[in-house]
Scaffold this active site. Structure first.
Site, PDB file in Angstrom:
ATOM      1  N   TYR A 137      19.419  -9.379  16.019  1.00  0.00           N
ATOM      2  CA  TYR A 137      19.400  -9.395  17.284  1.00  0.00           C
ATOM      3  C   TYR A 137      19.336 -10.953  18.050  1.00  0.00           C
ATOM      4  O   TYR A 137      20.007 -11.219  18.968  1.00  0.00           O
ATOM      5  CB  TYR A 137      18.263  -8.447  18.080  1.00  0.00           C
ATOM      6  CG  TYR A 137      17.933  -8.898  19.329  1.00  0.00           C
ATOM      7  CD1 TYR A 137      18.726  -8.150  20.173  1.00  0.00           C
ATOM      8  CD2 TYR A 137      16.935  -9.538  19.677  1.00  0.00           C
ATOM      9  CE1 TYR A 137      18.525  -8.620  21.676  1.00  0.00           C
ATOM     10  CE2 TYR A 137      16.704  -9.656  21.119  1.00  0.00           C
ATOM     11  CZ  TYR A 137      17.387  -9.424  21.898  1.00  0.00           C
ATOM     12  OH  TYR A 137      16.943  -9.527  23.449  1.00  0.00           O
ATOM     13  N   GLY A 168      14.799 -18.072  24.860  1.00  0.00           N
ATOM     14  CA  GLY A 168      13.808 -17.986  25.741  1.00  0.00           C
ATOM     15  C   GLY A 168      14.092 -18.215  27.056  1.00  0.00           C
ATOM     16  O   GLY A 168      14.715 -19.315  27.352  1.00  0.00           O
ATOM     17  N   ASN A 223       7.291 -22.715  17.772  1.00  0.00           N
ATOM     18  CA  ASN A 223       8.116 -21.231  17.748  1.00  0.00           C
ATOM     19  C   ASN A 223       7.214 -20.240  16.679  1.00  0.00           C
ATOM     20  O   ASN A 223       7.321 -20.956  15.658  1.00  0.00           O
ATOM     21  CB  ASN A 223       9.459 -21.547  17.454  1.00  0.00           C
ATOM     22  CG  ASN A 223      10.242 -20.341  17.223  1.00  0.00           C
ATOM     23  OD1 ASN A 223      11.173 -20.114  16.488  1.00  0.00           O
ATOM     24  ND2 ASN A 223       9.858 -19.225  18.008  1.00  0.00           N
ATOM     25  N   GLY A 224       6.999 -19.151  16.957  1.00  0.00           N
ATOM     26  CA  GLY A 224       6.252 -18.300  16.093  1.00  0.00           C
ATOM     27  C   GLY A 224       5.063 -17.910  16.588  1.00  0.00           C
ATOM     28  O   GLY A 224       4.845 -17.638  17.838  1.00  0.00           O
ATOM     29  N   CYS A 256      11.196 -17.660  21.427  1.00  0.00           N
ATOM     30  CA  CYS A 256      11.318 -19.228  21.669  1.00  0.00           C
ATOM     31  C   CYS A 256      11.974 -20.096  20.949  1.00  0.00           C
ATOM     32  O   CYS A 256      12.492 -19.663  19.847  1.00  0.00           O
ATOM     33  CB  CYS A 256       9.803 -19.755  21.475  1.00  0.00           C
ATOM     34  SG  CYS A 256       8.391 -18.981  22.351  1.00  0.00           S
TER      35      CYS A 256
END
Ligand code: AMP
Length: 456
Positions: free
Chosen positions: A243, A28, A102-103, A2
């Site tokens: 990544y 996302g 986000n997390g 996200c």
């Protein structure tokens, strides 16, 4: 996974949030949303789909006000409800609130069960709902104090953008696992975003990273107020560099592309191979493959062509579709590969699906030898801090040695970057979050606790 964004103090806040989310689409693709606040009311648009599909001029016009927060959501194991889109909006005692997260909260179900026990109702599996409930249930009479109450009850990884009708609050967990940076807009407003590539698109100037453990409060007519809520204990996520983040983003002062080059160079030192050519797995392995080729002193070629109209292989939940999708996505340049010994470099190996397909593809194209090189250590443990990396059982390195994996994917050899080599490449100046490689769940949780896409 996200992305989040917060924009404050500019008339076109929602439009800037839209561009920022577009720049961060890679974080996302399942759903996207923006909420804006005009002092009297919060407006919200969220839908399943890509940023450019969901937002058009008409919808952006609905998002009035000089403050906007937004979110891109990563795929969640086949769930397809718009309810899972963020920001999460609610009305509560002090008015209206909207939250983007986000997390991943490691104590998600403890908190949720406790809230349900006390009568709360939930619409989704999202831990972001916990956050909204905890703020709503706090007895404090100021939102800031309620947010602090909430922060004392949640554990794990989080970057939050929280909006009331007139203010914006931004918080990063004390480990700073997920990235979050502050930028300044040309007209004096501010932007906060998961990645700095968002600033480049909207012409904002990078100011600094939001500190681990820090809260920033944005209020009309004032500079952002900073408060350290927790003592900072930085553990930036190594996987962002490997990544996830865009190569042009700068995380904790380091350009992601350069880190990937370093990892490739280090990989050449650790696992050289007798080869004529180095090829990347496009696009994820490009920078690392360039580094590997430089380190080996061997030519680098874009010997595999990628069809850009197919989404990332991970998005589809079933194994059959994943296999097919690799073929749909990648195709070798046969002339270049025939009769050659090649190294093929990817940034990471998760289930081994991509590698297996690519090795077969290269052998079918006439490669004499195929040496697979992975610019990350073996992924043995599921990340519980916001990267969606499947369960232990699905991670091929959890149960197989590199030699066994080489056999499984049909490669003549397989080499991974060592954990030491990874931290050396990143610059041994930080306690990186290496949980997927070493299983050190320093921020709570364990291999069995809920991940971002866990559905109970
Ligand atoms: P696999 O085919 O399962 O071994 O996955 C490896 C490929 O997935 C590599 O090309 C990576 O770039 C990519 N990848 C690694 N981690 C993730 C992730 N968390 N989500 C999506 N793709 C990933």
């Amino acid at each position: 996974m996200c992305a989040i964004v917060g924009v404050f103090g500019t008339e076109n806040a929602a439009q800037l949030a839209y561009y920022a989310l577009f720049a961060m689409q890679h974080r996302g693709q399942e759903s996207t949303g923006i909420s804006s606040a005009d002092g009297k009311k919060i407006h919200l648009v969220k839908r399943r789909g890509l940023v450019t599909d969901v937002f058009h001029e008409g919808r952006l016009k609905l998002l009035k006000g000089s403050c906007a927060i937004g979110h891109n959501r990563y795929s969640t194991a086949g769930k397809d409800s718009v309810l899972d889109a963020q920001p999460v909006f609610a009305k509560y005692k002090l008015g209206e609130i909207s939250v983007a997260h986000n997390g991943n909260l490691t104590n998600k179900y403890e908190v949720r069960d406790d809230l349900i026990e006390k009568g709360a109702i939930f619409q989704t599996e999202m831990d972001t709902e916990n956050i909204v409930h905890l703020i709503a249930k706090s007895q404090k009479n100021k939102l800031k104090a309620r947010i602090k109450d909430m922060l004392n009850k949640i554990e794990g990884a989080y970057c939050l953008a929280i909006q009331s009708r007139s203010k914006m609050f931004v918080v990063r967990d004390r480990f700073g696992i997920r990235p979050l940076s502050l930028g300044k807009l040309k007209n004096g407003g501010y932007i906060v975003a998961s990645e700095t590539c968002a600033f480049d698109l909207v012409g904002a100037e990078f100011v600094r990273d939001v500190e681990p453990g820090e809260m920033l409060v944005f209020e009309k007519g004032k500079e952002p107020q900073s408060e350290m809520i927790f003592e900072s204990d930085p553990h930036p996520c190594a996987f962002e560099y490997i990544y996830f983040a865009r190569p042009d983003s700068i995380i904790a002062g380091k350009t992601v592309y350069n880190m990937r080059l370093q990892m490739g160079k280090q990989l050449a030192k650790e696992t050289p191979a007798k080869i004529d050519l180095v090829l990347p797995v496009p696009d994820s392995g490009v920078a690392a493959a360039k580094g590997y080729a430089d380190g080996m002193g061997v030519p680098f070629e874009m010997g595999i062509v990628r069809n850009h109209y197919v989404g990332r292989t991970f998005i589809e939940p079933t194994q059959e579709i994943r296999d097919l999708k690799v073929k749909l996505k990648l195709s070798p340049i046969k002339d270049m590969i025939k009769g050659k010994s090649v190294a093929i470099v990817d940034d990471s190996l998760v289930r081994g699906t991509t590698s297996k397909q690519i090795v077969r593809m290269l052998k079918d194209a006439g490669a004499k030898e195929v040496h697979m090189r992975i610019a990350a250590p073996e992924i043995k443990y599921p990340c519980r801090y916001g990267i969606d990396t499947a369960t232990s059982q699905e991670l091929i390195s959890f149960s197989k040695t590199p030699e066994e994996i080489a056999e499984y994917i049909g490669a003549d050899s397989l080499g991974f970057l060592s954990i030491e080599g990874l931290t050396k490449s990143l610059g041994d100046d930080s306690n990186y979050s290496l949980v997927s490689f070493d299983g050190n769940y320093f921020a709570g949780g364990n291999a069995d606790s809920p991940g971002c896409s866990t559905i109970r």
